[in-house]
Write a protein that holds these residues in place. Sequence first.
Motif, mmCIF file in Angstrom:
data_model
loop_
_atom_site.group_PDB
_atom_site.id
_atom_site.type_symbol
_atom_site.label_atom_id
_atom_site.label_comp_id
_atom_site.label_asym_id
_atom_site.label_seq_id
_atom_site.Cartn_x
_atom_site.Cartn_y
_atom_site.Cartn_z
ATOM 1 N N LYS A 73 24.663 48.839 31.022
ATOM 2 C CA LYS A 73 25.371 49.663 31.999
ATOM 3 C C LYS A 73 24.496 49.830 33.232
ATOM 4 O O LYS A 73 23.304 50.133 33.125
ATOM 5 C CB LYS A 73 25.714 51.022 31.407
ATOM 6 N N VAL A 74 25.106 49.624 34.398
ATOM 7 C CA VAL A 74 24.396 49.740 35.673
ATOM 8 C C VAL A 74 25.239 50.530 36.656
ATOM 9 O O VAL A 74 26.451 50.676 36.490
ATOM 10 C CB VAL A 74 24.057 48.354 36.265
ATOM 11 N N GLN A 75 24.589 51.028 37.692
ATOM 12 C CA GLN A 75 25.249 51.808 38.722
ATOM 13 C C GLN A 75 25.975 50.888 39.706
ATOM 14 O O GLN A 75 25.453 49.835 40.081
ATOM 15 C CB GLN A 75 24.194 52.631 39.465
ATOM 16 N N ALA A 76 27.163 51.295 40.128
ATOM 17 C CA ALA A 76 27.917 50.535 41.123
ATOM 18 C C ALA A 76 27.132 50.440 42.428
ATOM 19 O O ALA A 76 26.418 51.375 42.808
ATOM 20 C CB ALA A 76 29.264 51.204 41.384
ATOM 21 N N GLU A 77 27.214 49.317 43.075
ATOM 22 C CA GLU A 77 26.606 49.036 44.373
ATOM 23 C C GLU A 77 25.078 49.175 44.381
ATOM 24 O O GLU A 77 24.477 49.351 45.434
ATOM 25 C CB GLU A 77 27.231 49.896 45.469
ATOM 26 N N ALA A 78 24.457 49.087 43.210
ATOM 27 C CA ALA A 78 22.990 49.108 43.138
ATOM 28 C C ALA A 78 22.461 47.724 43.496
ATOM 29 O O ALA A 78 23.151 46.717 43.347
ATOM 30 C CB ALA A 78 22.534 49.497 41.735
ATOM 31 N N GLU A 79 21.218 47.680 43.978
ATOM 32 C CA GLU A 79 20.604 46.388 44.275
ATOM 33 C C GLU A 79 19.992 45.815 43.002
ATOM 34 O O GLU A 79 19.337 46.532 42.237
ATOM 35 C CB GLU A 79 19.515 46.522 45.339
ATOM 36 N N PRO A 114 28.712 44.933 42.210
ATOM 37 C CA PRO A 114 30.056 45.315 42.659
ATOM 38 C C PRO A 114 30.280 46.826 42.657
ATOM 39 O O PRO A 114 29.621 47.569 41.932
ATOM 40 C CB PRO A 114 30.979 44.643 41.636
ATOM 41 N N SER A 115 31.252 47.246 43.446
ATOM 42 C CA SER A 115 31.608 48.667 43.495
ATOM 43 C C SER A 115 32.675 49.009 42.455
ATOM 44 O O SER A 115 32.799 50.159 42.051
ATOM 45 C CB SER A 115 32.122 49.035 44.892
ATOM 46 N N GLU A 116 33.457 48.020 42.033
ATOM 47 C CA GLU A 116 34.520 48.255 41.057
ATOM 48 C C GLU A 116 33.967 48.220 39.637
ATOM 49 O O GLU A 116 33.110 47.391 39.313
ATOM 50 C CB GLU A 116 35.605 47.194 41.188
ATOM 51 N N SER A 117 34.460 49.120 38.789
ATOM 52 C CA SER A 117 33.992 49.136 37.407
ATOM 53 C C SER A 117 34.508 47.901 36.672
ATOM 54 O O SER A 117 35.535 47.330 37.026
ATOM 55 C CB SER A 117 34.430 50.413 36.697
#
Length: 141
Positions: A73-79, A114-117
């Motif tokens: 699991k990762v955060q949306a829009e993270a680098e 990505p920003s979308e889940s």
Amino acid sequence: MRFLVSVGFLLLAACSSNQMDEPPTGTVQVNDQEIDLKSGAYQWDQGTLFFKETESTDSESPTEMAESMDKKKVQAEAEAEISFSEQAEDIQVYLWKNEKEMEHISEEGRWILPSESGEYVYEMLGQWPQGEVSYTLVVVV
């Protein structure tokens, strides 16, 4: 004559000392999370200047590999940023859309998630003097 033989052995030692016996390992850093990459198919040269052996392996496609991998699991829009145990000469990153379609997203080993889940499958191709290796990463945003 001894001098030439000594120089020859030194050249052989120098040529073989920079060789990696096995493909490097890789990770991706996302914020404070480090995720191990799973290596797939590769072609790797081993040996010295005068004797080289090439090892080639085949594997499942990244989307097939993803089915049995842990999803991180990762955060949306993270680098996201790749690092290898040995620095690569070239890195290409692809986002797999389905079994046969992918999109090239980076040549620098860095990209924005990505920003979308959803679940995302990435393939990284690393190039070294000894060869090329494919790595797979699966994340859930």
